[in-house]
Design a protein around this motif. Structure first.
Motif, mmCIF file in Angstrom:
data_model
loop_
_atom_site.group_PDB
_atom_site.id
_atom_site.type_symbol
_atom_site.label_atom_id
_atom_site.label_comp_id
_atom_site.label_asym_id
_atom_site.label_seq_id
_atom_site.Cartn_x
_atom_site.Cartn_y
_atom_site.Cartn_z
ATOM 1 N N ARG A 22 0.806 -1.224 0.000
ATOM 2 C CA ARG A 22 0.000 0.000 0.000
ATOM 3 C C ARG A 22 0.841 1.277 0.000
ATOM 4 O O ARG A 22 0.288 2.368 -0.060
ATOM 5 N N ILE A 23 2.135 1.151 0.099
ATOM 6 C CA ILE A 23 2.982 2.338 0.126
ATOM 7 C C ILE A 23 2.893 3.068 -1.213
ATOM 8 O O ILE A 23 2.986 2.462 -2.280
ATOM 9 N N LYS A 24 2.742 4.383 -1.123
ATOM 10 C CA LYS A 24 2.684 5.220 -2.320
ATOM 11 C C LYS A 24 3.751 6.305 -2.231
ATOM 12 O O LYS A 24 4.333 6.540 -1.170
ATOM 13 N N ARG A 25 3.982 6.979 -3.359
ATOM 14 C CA ARG A 25 4.948 8.077 -3.374
ATOM 15 C C ARG A 25 4.365 9.269 -4.115
ATOM 16 O O ARG A 25 3.658 9.111 -5.114
ATOM 17 N N THR A 26 4.686 10.446 -3.613
ATOM 18 C CA THR A 26 4.284 11.662 -4.317
ATOM 19 C C THR A 26 5.234 11.893 -5.489
ATOM 20 O O THR A 26 6.230 11.182 -5.659
ATOM 21 N N GLN A 27 4.960 12.904 -6.275
ATOM 22 C CA GLN A 27 5.771 13.184 -7.458
ATOM 23 C C GLN A 27 7.231 13.445 -7.106
ATOM 24 O O GLN A 27 8.143 13.032 -7.824
ATOM 25 N N SER A 28 7.477 14.108 -5.978
ATOM 26 C CA SER A 28 8.852 14.422 -5.579
ATOM 27 C C SER A 28 9.514 13.310 -4.789
ATOM 28 O O SER A 28 10.707 13.391 -4.485
ATOM 29 N N GLY A 29 8.756 12.272 -4.448
ATOM 30 C CA GLY A 29 9.356 11.117 -3.799
ATOM 31 C C GLY A 29 9.002 10.914 -2.343
ATOM 32 O O GLY A 29 9.602 10.053 -1.681
ATOM 33 N N VAL A 30 8.038 11.662 -1.793
ATOM 34 C CA VAL A 30 7.600 11.428 -0.413
ATOM 35 C C VAL A 30 6.862 10.088 -0.357
ATOM 36 O O VAL A 30 5.878 9.885 -1.062
ATOM 37 N N ALA A 85 -3.457 17.996 2.196
ATOM 38 C CA ALA A 85 -2.694 19.237 2.347
ATOM 39 C C ALA A 85 -1.300 18.952 2.914
ATOM 40 O O ALA A 85 -0.298 19.522 2.448
ATOM 41 N N LEU A 86 -1.234 18.065 3.895
ATOM 42 C CA LEU A 86 0.062 17.717 4.471
ATOM 43 C C LEU A 86 0.945 17.033 3.431
ATOM 44 O O LEU A 86 2.151 17.316 3.342
ATOM 45 N N LEU A 87 0.362 16.168 2.623
ATOM 46 C CA LEU A 87 1.141 15.520 1.570
ATOM 47 C C LEU A 87 1.664 16.529 0.561
ATOM 48 O O LEU A 87 2.812 16.433 0.104
ATOM 49 N N ARG A 88 0.843 17.502 0.207
ATOM 50 C CA ARG A 88 1.301 18.535 -0.732
ATOM 51 C C ARG A 88 2.452 19.336 -0.140
ATOM 52 O O ARG A 88 3.442 19.632 -0.830
ATOM 53 N N ASP A 89 2.323 19.692 1.135
ATOM 54 C CA ASP A 89 3.382 20.467 1.779
ATOM 55 C C ASP A 89 4.672 19.652 1.896
ATOM 56 O O ASP A 89 5.774 20.186 1.698
ATOM 57 N N ALA A 90 4.539 18.376 2.202
ATOM 58 C CA ALA A 90 5.726 17.514 2.289
ATOM 59 C C ALA A 90 6.381 17.368 0.922
ATOM 60 O O ALA A 90 7.615 17.389 0.799
ATOM 61 N N ASP A 91 5.563 17.206 -0.105
ATOM 62 C CA ASP A 91 6.090 17.077 -1.463
ATOM 63 C C ASP A 91 6.833 18.348 -1.868
ATOM 64 O O ASP A 91 7.924 18.278 -2.455
ATOM 65 N N SER A 92 6.267 19.502 -1.542
ATOM 66 C CA SER A 92 6.912 20.777 -1.861
ATOM 67 C C SER A 92 8.234 20.924 -1.118
ATOM 68 O O SER A 92 9.237 21.382 -1.689
ATOM 69 N N LEU A 93 8.248 20.525 0.164
ATOM 70 C CA LEU A 93 9.470 20.602 0.960
ATOM 71 C C LEU A 93 10.561 19.724 0.369
ATOM 72 O O LEU A 93 11.723 20.148 0.243
ATOM 73 N N LEU A 94 10.216 18.515 -0.038
ATOM 74 C CA LEU A 94 11.206 17.605 -0.603
ATOM 75 C C LEU A 94 11.673 18.074 -1.972
ATOM 76 O O LEU A 94 12.870 17.968 -2.298
ATOM 77 N N ARG A 95 10.757 18.589 -2.776
ATOM 78 C CA ARG A 95 11.128 19.098 -4.092
ATOM 79 C C ARG A 95 12.147 20.227 -3.966
ATOM 80 O O ARG A 95 13.166 20.265 -4.678
ATOM 81 N N GLU A 96 11.922 21.128 -3.014
ATOM 82 C CA GLU A 96 12.848 22.245 -2.797
ATOM 83 C C GLU A 96 14.198 21.744 -2.289
ATOM 84 O O GLU A 96 15.251 22.227 -2.714
ATOM 85 N N TYR A 97 14.159 20.763 -1.399
ATOM 86 C CA TYR A 97 15.412 20.241 -0.861
ATOM 87 C C TYR A 97 16.243 19.602 -1.970
ATOM 88 O O TYR A 97 17.453 19.856 -2.081
ATOM 89 N N LYS A 98 15.617 18.786 -2.803
ATOM 90 C CA LYS A 98 16.360 18.108 -3.861
ATOM 91 C C LYS A 98 16.922 19.103 -4.875
ATOM 92 O O LYS A 98 17.994 18.863 -5.451
ATOM 93 N N ALA A 99 16.221 20.211 -5.075
ATOM 94 C CA ALA A 99 16.672 21.209 -6.052
ATOM 95 C C ALA A 99 17.856 22.022 -5.530
ATOM 96 O O ALA A 99 18.598 22.594 -6.329
ATOM 97 N N SER A 122 13.433 8.606 -1.439
ATOM 98 C CA SER A 122 12.347 9.053 -0.560
ATOM 99 C C SER A 122 12.961 9.548 0.745
ATOM 100 O O SER A 122 13.139 8.787 1.699
ATOM 101 N N LEU A 123 13.286 10.836 0.775
ATOM 102 C CA LEU A 123 13.953 11.427 1.933
ATOM 103 C C LEU A 123 12.960 11.799 3.028
ATOM 104 O O LEU A 123 13.371 12.138 4.136
#
Length: 326
Positions: A212-220, A306-320, A253-254
């Motif tokens: 059941r594990i899923k990942r967001t676009q940025s890898g969360v 909303a939390l998933l979106r915020d986590a995805d945004s945080l990870l996307r920024e970190y990787k960039a 998946s950081l």
């Protein structure tokens, strides 16, 4: 400065004949180990004092460490010194009667969001509250007493809160203090069996969760455990929450999140990360904790998204903006 704070705490302990020790709600190994360890050290050192561990809940995970003390009436607290361990804010203290104590001491290793207590010793860089209790004993080893039972309590919390000494908060001093406790003769085979062996229903649960594990676009990486799934497998919310560790080795998946639906309909969230700081994200959602290990609460599927979106945004920024992450 911290040495002086520890000395002030020891001197305050000496002043009181009655001491009550508290921890946070929904306790983990560190909360239980640090409070039971401190209680045992003080009981050995001051057998003439009344030293109790009084809280309103417990943990199945570390139930093998033994029970806490039975409740007392309000009058009992009024002449007592209260010591709150491993609890950043007063709303997280398991027993609300802490407020009745004559004086209060805070010992904690979380990011300090609320200053409370007549005396406060906070070291955010420590791997665990148990490490602080080990340090407290070591600092005053010529005055305090310890035995195998106390060492086992404290070592248990050090192991569990440091991810078996893998987290970035682990220092050379962490390992030296752990070594001091091991020298007491701790039975690590028995301890690790109690901590890490699973019943078959947990293995079945893990198999279902891995699918059941899923990942967001940025890898969360994330998973959601509903009440119905928990009840079908006969798992407590605490047991289900351990599923967050199933996602800690996914390359790229950081950040990984476990959403655990509680019996009251709220959703407890366990946030974990590698390199990325997630505590500030947790604070947005009624939570907090350490840089790479925090907790939060959401109250609807909209807040989950909303939390998933915020986590995805945080990870996307970190990787960039960072290199050499895995």
């Amino acid at each position: 400065m911290n040495t002086q704070r520890m000395r002030d705490i020891l001197e305050k302990i000496k002043e009181y004949d009655r001491i009550v020790i508290f921890r946070h709600k929904r306790p983990d190994g560190d909360a239980v180990g640090s409070t039971k360890g401190l209680q045992r050290i003080l009981q050995l050192t001051y057998p003439e004092k009344e030293i109790l561990l009084l809280n309103c809940d417990y943990s199945d995970y570390v139930a093998f460490l033994g029970k806490e003390d039975e409740p007392r009436d309000d009058a009992f607290y009024k002449t007592a010194l209260g010591i709150v361990v491993d609890t950043a804010t007063t709303d997280r203290i398991s027993n609300p009667k802490y407020a009745l104590c004559k004086e209060l001491i805070k010992i904690d290793h979380h990011i300090e969001k609320e200053h409370y207590g007549n005396l406060s010793w906070v070291e955010e860089e420590r791997s665990s509250a148990c490490e602080m209790i080990a340090k407290f004993y070591y600092e005053f080893r010529n005055e305090l007493q310890i035995d195998l039972e106390a060492a086992t309590y404290v070592y248990t919390g050090m192991v569990t809160d440091s991810g078996r000494f893998r987290f970035r908060s682990v220092s050379g001093e962490t390992l030296r203090l752990a070594g001091m406790l091991l020298d007491m003769g701790i039975d690590t085979d028995h301890l690790y069996a109690n901590l890490y062996l699973d019943n078959f229903d947990m293995i079945e649960f893990k198999g279902k969760i891995l699918r059941r594990i899923k990942r967001t676009q940025s890898g969360v990486a994330y998973l959601y455990v509903s009440r119905s799934m928990r009840k079908k497998l006969g798992l407590s919310a605490e047991q289900a929450g351990m599923a967050v560790s199933y996602m800690d080795s996914i390359r790229g998946s950081l950040i990984w999140l476990a959403f655990i639906e509680s019996d009251d309909g709220t959703v407890r969230v366990r946030l974990r990360s590698r390199f990325v700081t997630v505590s500030e994200l947790a604070e947005i959602y009624s939570g907090g904790g350490h840089a790479c290990a925090a907790g939060a609460t959401v109250h609807s599927q909209r807040e989950v998204r909303a939390l998933l979106r915020d986590a995805d945004s945080l990870l996307r920024e970190y990787k960039a903006t960072h290199e050499d992450w895995l």
